[in-house]
Motif scaffolding. Structure first.
Motif, PDB file in Angstrom:
ATOM      1  N   THR A 173       0.818  -1.207   0.000  1.00 11.52           N
ATOM      2  CA  THR A 173       0.000   0.000   0.000  1.00 11.52           C
ATOM      3  C   THR A 173       0.856   1.262   0.000  1.00 11.52           C
ATOM      4  O   THR A 173       0.392   2.326   0.361  1.00 11.52           O
ATOM      5  N   ASN A 174       2.116   1.138  -0.381  1.00 11.65           N
ATOM      6  CA  ASN A 174       3.011   2.288  -0.432  1.00 11.65           C
ATOM      7  C   ASN A 174       2.703   3.123  -1.673  1.00 11.65           C
ATOM      8  O   ASN A 174       2.798   2.633  -2.797  1.00 11.65           O
ATOM      9  N   ILE A 175       2.357   4.378  -1.480  1.00 11.10           N
ATOM     10  CA  ILE A 175       1.963   5.230  -2.613  1.00 11.10           C
ATOM     11  C   ILE A 175       3.159   5.883  -3.286  1.00 11.10           C
ATOM     12  O   ILE A 175       3.007   6.522  -4.325  1.00 11.10           O
ATOM     13  N   ARG A 176       4.350   5.728  -2.713  1.00  7.77           N
ATOM     14  CA  ARG A 176       5.511   6.444  -3.254  1.00  7.77           C
ATOM     15  C   ARG A 176       5.796   6.068  -4.694  1.00  7.77           C
ATOM     16  O   ARG A 176       6.188   6.912  -5.505  1.00  7.77           O
ATOM     17  N   GLN A 177       5.614   4.786  -5.016  1.00  7.48           N
ATOM     18  CA  GLN A 177       5.942   4.375  -6.382  1.00  7.48           C
ATOM     19  C   GLN A 177       5.022   5.067  -7.390  1.00  7.48           C
ATOM     20  O   GLN A 177       5.468   5.494  -8.454  1.00  7.48           O
TER      21      GLN A 177
END
Length: 512
Positions: free
Chosen positions: A105-109
């Motif tokens: 759920t990491n939005i950084r990518q």
């Protein structure tokens, strides 16, 4: 690009089948997964976002394959298009950030890919500008390569949006992420997460979503995000401002807004108002609460109309509005309205002729004053907070000073046209319509508006007729069109010297 040859092209072509197989595997896996999930759950939106990602990657692969169809590349010199190749390499590096992992759920990518896509597009535009300043014999080929590369960059932007949607839902994209994050942090500390849940998809394609604080035990709606055509966003901000000046209790506050260049979408974040819409109450047969809403609405409208009353004579132009919308109305039901008849030597005018005849009378029966009106007073734009016994208005982009009869007529017809066919329920709806009519008639009497009934007939005809474009049940649409025709014919038969003698046959019009 740098060393074009048949072997390289063939390898790209051979990968097409493998690419399609991967996409089908993802689609099957997603179809099986979403069966176990609620539509509004995060797991559901993550799965659907992964399916969208797979399709975008397939389209990107197809865009690569289409380079092999550019015949002029076969005869180009080695490294002739090195600058284009560098852009392709940068796109490939950006794709390395894509991780197909439902648990991630990491939005950084997504943000990184989106920012890279912006820089890539800037580089492509710079290359195009250089080409225009120094045209060569290969300029046409350069334009084709630029178009193809631009397509790939646009797909990269969509991939970034899909990665954000996996976390926040389909309403969030690179374009609005910053605004939503900023709005969320006006309500919560910076270290708290936020969520976005789509509330509605409008006929115009606008997005309406709830901005929520994500807590461990609750998910409270903090604000509402609206996105649509830029001019409509500006109109709504203006409408909210009007209401805030006249009667601030009924309108939401605008927290933030963004309107870009001409042709771009605009957006705004507005205060979340408590309560349920009149539409929701009616569809769920909550008649007691709906009756309370209408009673409170009548008191509220009385205060609004009195406080916003001006001596300027309103010119709503109901028949002009109807004339403008007839082409769109006929697209849904081309032969719904009468084309004119002659029976035993007696002629009956067609619907367009009726509009023209009534338009002449409409100017004569205009109200002697103006008040602030909503302009789109449908059942889904009225909220009721039963705990506080308060009504609120939403979707205010059509607010203006005009004829109060317009709001009343629109609301009456929007109640009538709801897809509720049970006889007892229709009787309850009729009761609400009667309450609205009696209230408005009392206001007309105290305001010395002697043409209220005839003007309401004209306004109702306009609303009945234009509503048919939303009704795909031909039988029900025919009922609406019949009522519109009947009212217009009744108005044309009035004594032009005494139109105030007309009395609207409310029971006949709204009874089934």
């Amino acid at each position: 690009m740098t060393r074009p040859n048949e072997a390289t092209a063939q390898r790209l072509i051979n990968r097409k089948g493998y690419r399609k197989t991967l996409q089908e595997k993802v689609e099957v896996a997603v179809a099986m997964d979403v069966q176990k999930r609620r539509v509004d759950s995060q797991g559901f939106q993550q799965s659907k976002s992964l399916e969208r990602l797979a399709r975008l990657l397939d389209r990107l692969g197809q865009a690569c394959l289409e380079f092999t169809h550019i015949e002029a590349l076969k005869s180009s010199q080695e490294k002739q298009f090195e600058s284009d190749a560098r852009l392709i390499r940068r796109i490939r590096k950006s794709l390395a950030l894509v991780l197909i992992n439902p648990a991630d759920t990491n939005i950084r990518q997504g943000l990184k890919i989106g920012r890279r896509a912006t820089r890539l597009m800037a580089s492509l535009r710079e290359m195009d500008c250089q080409e225009k300043s120094t045209p060569t014999i290969q300029s046409n080929l350069r334009h084709v390569l630029s178009f193809q590369t631009g397509r790939m960059i646009h797909l990269l932007t969509e991939i970034a949006d899909a990665l954000l949607a996996a976390n926040f839902g389909p309403a969030v994209r690179m374009q609005n992420y910053k605004q939503l994050k900023s709005a969320a942090h006006t309500f919560t500390p910076d270290n708290e997460a936020f969520g976005v849940q789509r509330l509605a998809l409008t006929r115009s394609g606008s997005t309406i979503a709830a901005l929520k604080a994500e807590h461990s035990t609750s998910s409270e709606v903090m604000a509402v995000y609206k996105e649509g055509q830029a001019h409509k966003v500006l109109e709504e901000i203006s409408g909210v401002d009007r209401w805030k000046k006249v009667y601030p209790k009924v309108a939401p506050s605008v927290i933030s807004h963004h309107v870009g260049h001409e042709g771009e979408m605009g957006s705004m974040v507005i205060e979340h108002l408590p309560g349920r819409t009149l539409e929701s109450l009616l569809l769920n047969s909550q008649w007691d609460i709906a009756t309370l809403l209408v009673a409170k609405l009548n008191k509220t409208l009385s205060k609004i109309w009195k406080s916003s009353w001006t001596r300027e004579r309103a010119q709503p132009g109901y028949m002009q509005q109807l004339s403008r919308r007839m082409p769109e109305t006929r697209q849904t039901h081309p032969d719904l309205f009468s084309e004119g008849q002659t029976i035993c030597g007696l002629s009956r005018p067609d619907f367009i002729q009726l509009i023209e005849q009534v338009e002449n009378l409409e100017k004569q029966v205009a109200p002697p004053f103006s008040v602030l009106i909503h302009g789109d007073f449908n059942v889904d734009n009225l909220l009721y907070d039963e705990l506080q016994n308060r009504v609120y208005f939403i979707d205010l982009h059509r607010a203006s000073y005009s004829d109060y009869v317009q709001d009343i007529s629109v609301l009456m017809v929007s109640i009538y046209r709801l897809p509720i066919m049970d006889a007892s329920a229709r009787a309850e709806m009729m009761s609400l319509i009667k309450q609205l009519y009696q209230f408005a008639r009392r206001f007309a009497k105290t305001s010395n508006d002697k043409f209220f009934d005839v003007r309401l007939a004209i306004a109702l005809a306009r609303s009945f007729a234009t509503s048919t474009r939303f009704i795909y049940d031909r039988r029900f649409a025919k009922n609406l069109a019949f009522r519109a025709t009947y009212l217009l014919e009744a108005v044309t038969l009035l004594n032009p010297e005494k139109p105030e003698k007309y009395k609207l046959p409310l029971e006949e019009i709204f009874s089934d």
